[in-house]
Design a protein around this motif. Sequence first.
Motif, PDB file in Angstrom:
ATOM      1  N   ASP A  64       0.871  -1.184   0.000  1.00  0.00           N
ATOM      2  CA  ASP A  64       0.000   0.000   0.000  1.00  0.00           C
ATOM      3  C   ASP A  64       0.904   1.228   0.000  1.00  0.00           C
ATOM      4  O   ASP A  64       1.651   1.456   0.954  1.00  0.00           O
ATOM      5  CB  ASP A  64      -0.899  -0.022   1.237  1.00  0.00           C
ATOM      6  N   GLU A  65       0.837   2.018  -1.056  1.00  0.00           N
ATOM      7  CA  GLU A  65       1.746   3.147  -1.206  1.00  0.00           C
ATOM      8  C   GLU A  65       1.170   4.467  -0.694  1.00  0.00           C
ATOM      9  O   GLU A  65       1.602   5.544  -1.114  1.00  0.00           O
ATOM     10  CB  GLU A  65       2.171   3.281  -2.675  1.00  0.00           C
ATOM     11  N   SER A  66       0.214   4.401   0.205  1.00  0.00           N
ATOM     12  CA  SER A  66      -0.293   5.623   0.830  1.00  0.00           C
ATOM     13  C   SER A  66       0.841   6.330   1.564  1.00  0.00           C
ATOM     14  O   SER A  66       1.692   5.686   2.191  1.00  0.00           O
ATOM     15  CB  SER A  66      -1.406   5.288   1.833  1.00  0.00           C
ATOM     16  N   TYR A  67       0.832   7.656   1.522  1.00  0.00           N
ATOM     17  CA  TYR A  67       1.914   8.413   2.144  1.00  0.00           C
ATOM     18  C   TYR A  67       1.946   8.207   3.652  1.00  0.00           C
ATOM     19  O   TYR A  67       3.016   8.090   4.244  1.00  0.00           O
ATOM     20  CB  TYR A  67       1.757   9.907   1.825  1.00  0.00           C
ATOM     21  N   ALA A  68       0.798   8.181   4.274  1.00  0.00           N
ATOM     22  CA  ALA A  68       0.724   8.062   5.735  1.00  0.00           C
ATOM     23  C   ALA A  68      -0.261   6.969   6.120  1.00  0.00           C
ATOM     24  O   ALA A  68      -1.327   6.833   5.517  1.00  0.00           O
ATOM     25  CB  ALA A  68       0.299   9.385   6.367  1.00  0.00           C
ATOM     26  N   GLY A  69       0.114   6.184   7.120  1.00  0.00           N
ATOM     27  CA  GLY A  69      -0.794   5.194   7.678  1.00  0.00           C
ATOM     28  C   GLY A  69      -1.141   4.049   6.762  1.00  0.00           C
ATOM     29  O   GLY A  69      -2.245   3.495   6.837  1.00  0.00           O
ATOM     30  N   SER A  70      -0.210   3.628   5.916  1.00  0.00           N
ATOM     31  CA  SER A  70      -0.515   2.570   4.951  1.00  0.00           C
ATOM     32  C   SER A  70      -0.730   1.229   5.646  1.00  0.00           C
ATOM     33  O   SER A  70      -0.224   0.979   6.739  1.00  0.00           O
ATOM     34  CB  SER A  70       0.623   2.439   3.931  1.00  0.00           C
ATOM     35  N   ARG A  71      -1.475   0.363   4.955  1.00  0.00           N
ATOM     36  CA  ARG A  71      -1.670  -0.999   5.460  1.00  0.00           C
ATOM     37  C   ARG A  71      -0.324  -1.704   5.599  1.00  0.00           C
ATOM     38  O   ARG A  71      -0.105  -2.493   6.522  1.00  0.00           O
ATOM     39  CB  ARG A  71      -2.580  -1.791   4.516  1.00  0.00           C
ATOM     40  N   SER A  72       0.585  -1.416   4.675  1.00  0.00           N
ATOM     41  CA  SER A  72       1.906  -2.043   4.712  1.00  0.00           C
ATOM     42  C   SER A  72       2.641  -1.709   5.999  1.00  0.00           C
ATOM     43  O   SER A  72       3.301  -2.570   6.595  1.00  0.00           O
ATOM     44  CB  SER A  72       2.741  -1.584   3.510  1.00  0.00           C
ATOM     45  N   PHE A  73       2.546  -0.468   6.446  1.00  0.00           N
ATOM     46  CA  PHE A  73       3.212  -0.083   7.696  1.00  0.00           C
ATOM     47  C   PHE A  73       2.656  -0.876   8.862  1.00  0.00           C
ATOM     48  O   PHE A  73       3.421  -1.357   9.711  1.00  0.00           O
ATOM     49  CB  PHE A  73       3.045   1.412   7.973  1.00  0.00           C
ATOM     50  N   TYR A  74       1.365  -1.027   8.931  1.00  0.00           N
ATOM     51  CA  TYR A  74       0.795  -1.710  10.087  1.00  0.00           C
ATOM     52  C   TYR A  74       1.112  -3.201  10.071  1.00  0.00           C
ATOM     53  O   TYR A  74       1.290  -3.816  11.132  1.00  0.00           O
ATOM     54  CB  TYR A  74      -0.707  -1.427  10.176  1.00  0.00           C
ATOM     55  N   ARG A  75       1.209  -3.800   8.873  1.00  0.00           N
ATOM     56  CA  ARG A  75       1.659  -5.190   8.820  1.00  0.00           C
ATOM     57  C   ARG A  75       3.116  -5.293   9.288  1.00  0.00           C
ATOM     58  O   ARG A  75       3.477  -6.195  10.057  1.00  0.00           O
ATOM     59  CB  ARG A  75       1.508  -5.736   7.397  1.00  0.00           C
ATOM     60  N   PHE A  76       3.948  -4.381   8.807  1.00  0.00           N
ATOM     61  CA  PHE A  76       5.346  -4.334   9.237  1.00  0.00           C
ATOM     62  C   PHE A  76       5.440  -4.107  10.746  1.00  0.00           C
ATOM     63  O   PHE A  76       6.186  -4.805  11.453  1.00  0.00           O
ATOM     64  CB  PHE A  76       6.048  -3.212   8.468  1.00  0.00           C
ATOM     65  N   HIS A  77       4.679  -3.147  11.249  1.00  0.00           N
ATOM     66  CA  HIS A  77       4.740  -2.792  12.668  1.00  0.00           C
ATOM     67  C   HIS A  77       4.341  -3.976  13.547  1.00  0.00           C
ATOM     68  O   HIS A  77       4.987  -4.255  14.564  1.00  0.00           O
ATOM     69  CB  HIS A  77       3.824  -1.597  12.932  1.00  0.00           C
ATOM     70  N   GLU A  78       3.308  -4.675  13.153  1.00  0.00           N
ATOM     71  CA  GLU A  78       2.866  -5.834  13.941  1.00  0.00           C
ATOM     72  C   GLU A  78       3.934  -6.918  13.961  1.00  0.00           C
ATOM     73  O   GLU A  78       4.208  -7.524  15.013  1.00  0.00           O
ATOM     74  CB  GLU A  78       1.558  -6.383  13.370  1.00  0.00           C
ATOM     75  N   THR A  79       4.546  -7.184  12.813  1.00  0.00           N
ATOM     76  CA  THR A  79       5.569  -8.222  12.732  1.00  0.00           C
ATOM     77  C   THR A  79       6.772  -7.881  13.600  1.00  0.00           C
ATOM     78  O   THR A  79       7.272  -8.717  14.369  1.00  0.00           O
ATOM     79  CB  THR A  79       6.028  -8.405  11.269  1.00  0.00           C
ATOM     80  N   VAL A  80       7.246  -6.634  13.504  1.00  0.00           N
ATOM     81  CA  VAL A  80       8.432  -6.235  14.264  1.00  0.00           C
ATOM     82  C   VAL A  80       8.120  -6.165  15.756  1.00  0.00           C
ATOM     83  O   VAL A  80       8.935  -6.567  16.594  1.00  0.00           O
ATOM     84  CB  VAL A  80       8.977  -4.894  13.741  1.00  0.00           C
ATOM     85  N   SER A  81       6.939  -5.673  16.112  1.00  0.00           N
ATOM     86  CA  SER A  81       6.556  -5.602  17.523  1.00  0.00           C
ATOM     87  C   SER A  81       6.481  -6.988  18.145  1.00  0.00           C
ATOM     88  O   SER A  81       6.939  -7.205  19.270  1.00  0.00           O
ATOM     89  CB  SER A  81       5.213  -4.889  17.672  1.00  0.00           C
TER      90      SER A  81
END
Length: 455
Positions: A64-81
């Motif tokens: 998801d290439e949204s500038y802010a708050g993309s789905r990709s970030f939250y998938r990444f964040h969950e995995t790293v957390s």
Amino acid sequence: MEPYRIKVVEPLALTTPQQRQEALRRVSYNLFDLRADEVTIDLLSDSGTGALSAAQLAAGMAGDESYAGSRSFYRFHETVSDLTGYAHILPVHQGRAAERVLFSSLLSPGSTVLSNTHFDTTRANVELAGCTARDLPCPQAADLDSDQPFKGDIDLDALRDALETATPGSPVAAVVMTVTNNGGGGQPVSMENLRRTAELCRLHRVPLILDAARFAENAWLVTRREPGYQDRTPRQVAEEAFRLADGCVMSAKKDGIVHIGGFIGLNDTELAQKCERLLIATEGFSTYGGLAGRDLDMLAQGLTEVTEPGYLAERADIAAHLAQRIRAVGVDIVEPAGLHALYLNAGRLLPHVPPHRYPGHALACRLYLDGGIRSAELGSLYLGEEDEDGNPVKSAPYELVRLALPRRVYTRSHYDHVARTLEHIAKNADSVHGYRVVDQSPILRHFSIKLAPAD
């Protein structure tokens, strides 16, 4: 056997000795300046050079290439957390960006950072912040030939002394534990050493930061070598290691098995906020940190694949295969063999080349000339100093050449070519000559240095 099958292939660059000689002259004998299509087997680095899996490519297509708050970030964040347990996760484009953002936010000029061994960019970012980077490798690291299992450990007695003797005018600002210890020959850090380091840091209220670029490989070696961990999975060991520290920086181009990416993980809210402000100003918004959404998704998938026992077992096996072949042709390496790289003892192979003529670099150049193999010197070119007339001021303790092994890229026959090339060099070691510096940068000189054959 490799726990995967090959789906896409890329032709190797096959060149003649004359072409390679001309290429070396053109780049003033700096292997970093060679074009990739002039290199047959590229062992310069394992950073960003691995092969993506089908699952990673599929994850990237969902980016998801949204500038802010993309789905990709939250998938990444969950995995790293889930992996690290840290309260605050900030994506960055690679490890040195993580170092710059964290050290700029954490360090004050005049302070000291202690480490089992700082690698080149880590040391540079500490020094650019006006601080001193001090290495405290364990005594066992000095014996390159021993089979001591955890030569990557920090010297606990030296660490205790440094923490106890620090003053308000010259404080210790952080302790950085590099796992595995790349600058120390790719050797692992034991969980016992990491645990005792954490206790000392808590006692003296100094943050403990992991340089976690190769956290999974360190975890694998712990399960193989450390009593009490044989029944643990690499994932379990990694989770424990992250939770012993106060935070981490990671170049995910290593054990994230991606071509670009990294992150900062922290528990300290105030420090994380300072890092986030600098990140937004210099890297990108805090939910992309200079990365595309597809990069974040591929990184998240890579972090799940890298702790799989089958993947790590094969990586260890292929490193062991190359190590055995190199020993068999009479070339010594830093023992015991690790996973991400093998370190050739160039000083021992080329005793006629003095440190200020860079035996490691001489061996690296001959590897390229004879076999089209690119490698990295970790000796007096990397760590030494000379005066303006080229006379040695400081030499490295060891003259090494690192053969970094890209992830899922080369097969055993490729590494057999490396061993055959080394065999030919070893039989004609007296013909290998040294080099002299023609031009250099005052910092990280090995990246841009210009050299010529010594007289």
